[in-house]
Design an enzyme around this catalytic site. Structure first.
Site, PDB file in Angstrom:
ATOM      1  N   CYS A 188       0.842  -1.197   0.000  1.00 61.57           N
ATOM      2  CA  CYS A 188       0.000   0.000   0.000  1.00 61.57           C
ATOM      3  C   CYS A 188       0.882   1.255   0.000  1.00 61.57           C
ATOM      4  CB  CYS A 188      -0.908  -0.001   1.238  1.00 61.57           C
ATOM      5  SG  CYS A 188      -2.094   1.377   1.263  1.00 61.57           S
ATOM      6  N   ARG A 222       2.954   4.984   6.399  1.00 60.45           N
ATOM      7  CA  ARG A 222       3.397   4.260   7.599  1.00 60.45           C
ATOM      8  C   ARG A 222       3.942   2.876   7.270  1.00 60.45           C
ATOM      9  NH1 ARG A 222      -2.248   4.481  10.450  1.00 60.45           N
ATOM     10  NH2 ARG A 222      -2.723   3.932   8.289  1.00 60.45           N
ATOM     11  N   HIS A 267      -2.029  -4.023   5.026  1.00 60.45           N
ATOM     12  CA  HIS A 267      -1.792  -3.583   6.405  1.00 60.45           C
ATOM     13  C   HIS A 267      -3.114  -3.307   7.101  1.00 60.45           C
ATOM     14  CE1 HIS A 267      -2.410   0.897   5.935  1.00 60.45           C
ATOM     15  NE2 HIS A 267      -2.318   0.541   4.685  1.00 60.45           N
ATOM     16  N   CYS A 283      -6.034   0.206   7.259  1.00 60.24           N
ATOM     17  CA  CYS A 283      -5.789   0.752   5.917  1.00 60.24           C
ATOM     18  C   CYS A 283      -6.939   1.669   5.491  1.00 60.24           C
ATOM     19  CB  CYS A 283      -5.630  -0.392   4.909  1.00 60.24           C
ATOM     20  SG  CYS A 283      -5.367   0.184   3.208  1.00 60.24           S
TER      21      CYS A 283
HETATM   22 ZN   LIG Z   1      -3.376   1.247   3.100  1.00 62.16          ZN
END
Ligand SMILES: [Zn+2]
Length: 214
Positions: free
Chosen positions: A41, A45, A97, A100
């Protein structure tokens, strides 16, 4: 933060790298030979190399909102082809993750942004798994959808003609599904990696890319 600060940070980093290993950049300039393709993604982070402790040259990276491996996405296809056929990576890592934003948006009423179009496959996946997802608490619901999305993208990668051709050539290539927890920095292997059409059939219960119409 100004751009000047980023350049200053870069100088500190490159100096430290060179001091630790004087030939580091000279070696990379000659060749990159990563073993891994990371499909993750875009979320800031989830920085690919940093999370798994890999240096420049060790990870080929493709990122987009919601870590999709959409079969019609030319960007993804170009990355997949180059990494499989030229770099000959050994592993494709589909990395979702928890927490998200793209997955959360797919559970909500669609807006009018381009991202709402982009995440349509996640929205469709949520509808497909509606009964399971609606039985969960909201936080667990979106995290479960993140996991389901990873499994779906693993299936996409494993059904891609480029990957099927690599397997037919006898090239060693495994496709893995992982999920990263932004709350504690831990990466979790969701299991069920696949490395052959037979394993795809065992895991997903279907042949890849072939309904015999003869
Ligand atoms: Zn994401």
């Amino acid at each position: 933060m100004s751009i000047e600060r980023l350049i200053a940070n870069n100088r500190v980093w490159s100096k430290a790298k060179t001091e630790a290993d004087p030939d580091f950049f000279a070696r990379l300039a000659l060749q990159q030979a990563p073993e891994y393709l990371w499909i993750g993604c875009s979320d800031s982070r989830v920085p690919a190399n940093e999370i798994v402790g890999l240096d420049p040259g060790e990870l080929f990276v493709h990122r987009n909102v919601g870590n999709l491996a959409s079969p019609q996405d030319a960007n993804y296809l170009a990355v997949l082809q180059y990494s499989v056929q030229v770099l000959k990576v050994r592993h494709v890592l589909v990395v979702g993750h928890y927490d998200c934003g793209g997955v959360l948006a797919a559970l909500r009423r669609p807006g009018h942004g381009v991202v709402d179009h982009w995440i349509t496959p996640i929205r469709e996946l949520a509808i497909h798994h509606r009964a399971e997802l609606e039985a969960l608490e909201p936080e667990r619901r979106r995290n479960r959808l993140a996991e389901l999305n990873v499994a779906r993208q693993v299936q996409h990668v494993a059904a891609n003609p480029l990957v099927l051709q690599a397997w037919a050539r006898g090239q060693g290539l495994r496709v893995h599904g992982l999920c990263y927890a932004t709350e504690n920095g831990e990466l979790r292997d969701l299991g069920g990696s696949v490395g052959s059409p037979q394993e795809v059939k065992e895991r997903f219960g279907s042949d890849v890319g072939a309904i015999d119409a003869s």
